[in-house]
Scaffold this motif. Structure first.
Motif, PDB file in Angstrom:
ATOM      1  N   ALA A   1      21.633  27.487 -26.934  1.00  0.00           N
ATOM      2  CA  ALA A   1      20.760  26.826 -25.982  1.00  0.00           C
ATOM      3  C   ALA A   1      20.047  27.827 -25.120  1.00  0.00           C
ATOM      4  O   ALA A   1      20.380  28.976 -25.054  1.00  0.00           O
TER       5      ALA A   1
ATOM      6  N   LEU B   1      19.627  24.604 -20.174  1.00  0.00           N
ATOM      7  CA  LEU B   1      20.748  24.178 -20.989  1.00  0.00           C
ATOM      8  C   LEU B   1      21.817  25.243 -21.075  1.00  0.00           C
ATOM      9  O   LEU B   1      22.947  24.997 -21.398  1.00  0.00           O
TER      10      LEU B   1
ATOM     11  N   PHE C   1      14.744  22.347 -32.626  1.00  0.00           N
ATOM     12  CA  PHE C   1      15.325  23.420 -31.828  1.00  0.00           C
ATOM     13  C   PHE C   1      16.191  24.256 -32.772  1.00  0.00           C
ATOM     14  O   PHE C   1      17.416  24.117 -32.818  1.00  0.00           O
TER      15      PHE C   1
ATOM     16  N   GLN D   1      18.493  26.422 -34.853  1.00  0.00           N
ATOM     17  CA  GLN D   1      19.712  27.181 -34.570  1.00  0.00           C
ATOM     18  C   GLN D   1      20.265  27.878 -35.805  1.00  0.00           C
ATOM     19  O   GLN D   1      20.947  28.891 -35.691  1.00  0.00           O
TER      20      GLN D   1
ATOM     21  N   LEU E   1      20.373  20.909 -29.306  1.00  0.00           N
ATOM     22  CA  LEU E   1      20.152  20.032 -28.159  1.00  0.00           C
ATOM     23  C   LEU E   1      20.999  18.765 -28.307  1.00  0.00           C
ATOM     24  O   LEU E   1      21.093  18.187 -29.394  1.00  0.00           O
ATOM     25  N   TYR E   2      21.603  18.381 -27.211  1.00  0.00           N
ATOM     26  CA  TYR E   2      22.426  17.181 -27.218  1.00  0.00           C
ATOM     27  C   TYR E   2      21.565  15.949 -27.470  1.00  0.00           C
ATOM     28  O   TYR E   2      20.519  15.757 -26.851  1.00  0.00           O
TER      29      TYR E   2
ATOM     30  N   ARG F   1      19.865  15.448 -30.057  1.00  0.00           N
ATOM     31  CA  ARG F   1      18.782  15.773 -30.988  1.00  0.00           C
ATOM     32  C   ARG F   1      19.231  16.726 -32.091  1.00  0.00           C
ATOM     33  O   ARG F   1      18.421  17.157 -32.901  1.00  0.00           O
ATOM     34  N   SER F   2      20.500  17.022 -32.128  1.00  0.00           N
ATOM     35  CA  SER F   2      21.008  17.962 -33.130  1.00  0.00           C
ATOM     36  C   SER F   2      21.059  17.320 -34.512  1.00  0.00           C
ATOM     37  O   SER F   2      21.305  16.120 -34.650  1.00  0.00           O
TER      38      SER F   2
ATOM     39  N   PHE G   1      26.281  19.914 -30.041  1.00  0.00           N
ATOM     40  CA  PHE G   1      25.053  20.708 -29.970  1.00  0.00           C
ATOM     41  C   PHE G   1      25.073  21.628 -31.192  1.00  0.00           C
ATOM     42  O   PHE G   1      25.833  22.585 -31.249  1.00  0.00           O
TER      43      PHE G   1
ATOM     44  N   ASP H   1      10.127  27.981 -27.477  1.00  0.00           N
ATOM     45  CA  ASP H   1      11.252  28.727 -26.937  1.00  0.00           C
ATOM     46  C   ASP H   1      11.368  30.043 -27.721  1.00  0.00           C
ATOM     47  O   ASP H   1      10.393  30.492 -28.296  1.00  0.00           O
TER      48      ASP H   1
ATOM     49  N   LYS I   1      12.831  28.425 -31.946  1.00  0.00           N
ATOM     50  CA  LYS I   1      13.150  27.123 -31.374  1.00  0.00           C
ATOM     51  C   LYS I   1      11.867  26.453 -30.884  1.00  0.00           C
ATOM     52  O   LYS I   1      11.137  27.026 -30.076  1.00  0.00           O
TER      53      LYS I   1
END
Length: 323
Positions: free
Chosen positions: A2, A6, A87, A89, A105-106, A108-109, A132, A271, A290
């Protein structure tokens, strides 16, 4: 891993006087000149070996720090659309022109399969909002995924993401995963690169990653490429090329032009750089970030210019995310 709100910090030689020697009478014998030439030649050869030995000792003393030259820039070969809401990862090549991707993302993972050319999500498995999503890798027919701020991970059937099982691991957190086809490599946001048994999920070896004498903290998304572990370093535009044997940084890839180009084009919601995928069949490297609207295929080019002392440290090293 994050970002932004976050992620909160847990928080040098004197001159030698000349001696005066009486001048010898110059002999006229040709034999004298021949002998003198041979003596002079031998002296020069011996001096050369001595100098080489001194130079080698100096380089051995300063070692890797002085000899390090593995700095690379990139050339964008192709660019493809990428979900700007992803996002990213974890990223890896899935074969047949597609990628596997883990997003964070909480709420949205997800784990997804994505077509490279179109950016279209072909398969999507949303995660429970408690988790996440973080790093992802494929070993055999199973995808392994870790999650942030937990020691919990998930295994998925590569052909049916709905078939999954939970596991626990021994890293301090879950950030990145990669594999050489035998073991898993893991990162937890620290400077430690872990080797993990894929059957027991226990740590079987680990190394502190170092560039010169500096620990490389915030190791993030990982990829295994030609016997090296490549790692995004969180909050930088750098990828570290790491020796799997001892954690030594073998090289740096500098990618600031990608993020800067996106910002210049008005993509202000992006990001950090995060996500490396390797197509071993065609030697293609893909990177993204991200919330980036682009996926890039890149090639590396060695940078021949010499960097000022401390320049790479400033570009690629950050203080530890953890206190």
């Amino acid at each position: 891993m994050a970002t932004g709100p976050l992620r909160k910090r847990l928080n040098k030689r004197p001159s030698v006087p000349k001696s005066h020697t009486p001048m010898a009478t110059r002999p006229s014998s040709p034999k004298f000149y021949k002998n003198t030439s041979l003596i002079l030649l031998m002296f020069l050869i011996i001096a050369a070996f001595v100098l080489l030995g001194i130079s080698w000792n100096i380089f051995s003393t300063v070692g890797y720090s002085t000899l390090f030259t593995g700095i690379y820039s990139i050339e964008v070969v192709n660019q493809f659309p990428h979900d700007p809401n992803a996002f990213t990862q974890g990223l890896l090549y899935a074969g047949n022109g597609s990628l596997f991707e883990s997003t964070g993302l909480y709420g949205r993972s997800s784990v997804r399969k994505v077509d490279i050319q179109t950016g279209k999500v072909e398969i999507l498995q949303e995660m429970d909002s408690r988790y996440f999503g973080e790093g992802l890798t494929l070993l055999g027919e199973r995808l392994f995924q870790v999650t942030w701020l937990t020691k919990i991970g998930f295994k998925y059937d590569r052909n049916d993401f709905s078939k999954s099982e939970k596991f626990t691991h021994q890293m301090q957190d879950g950030w990145g995963l990669a594999t050489d086809g035998k073991v898993l490599f893991g990162s937890d946001g620290s400077s430690v690169l872990y080797k993990i048994d894929p059957q027991t999920l226990k740590v079987i070896d680990k190394h502190v990653v170092k560039y010169k004498d500096h620990e490389v903290h915030n190791l993030n998304e990982l990829e295994f490429i030609k016997d090296e572990v490549w790692a995004n370093v969180y909050q930088t535009d750098c990828i570290a090329r790491i020796s799997q044997d001892d954690g030594r940084v073998l090289g740096w890839i500098l990618l600031p032009n990608l993020r800067e180009g996106l910002l210049a084009a008005g993509n202000n919601a992006i990001d950090v750089l995060n996500g490396i995928a390797w197509d071993s069949n065609t030697n293609r490297i893909f990177v993204t970030g991200k919330l980036w609207p682009k996926l890039y295929e890149i090639k590396l080019h060695p940078i021949k210019k010499q960097f000022k002392d401390g320049a790479i440290e400033q570009l690629c090293l950050r203080q530890t995310f953890f206190l």
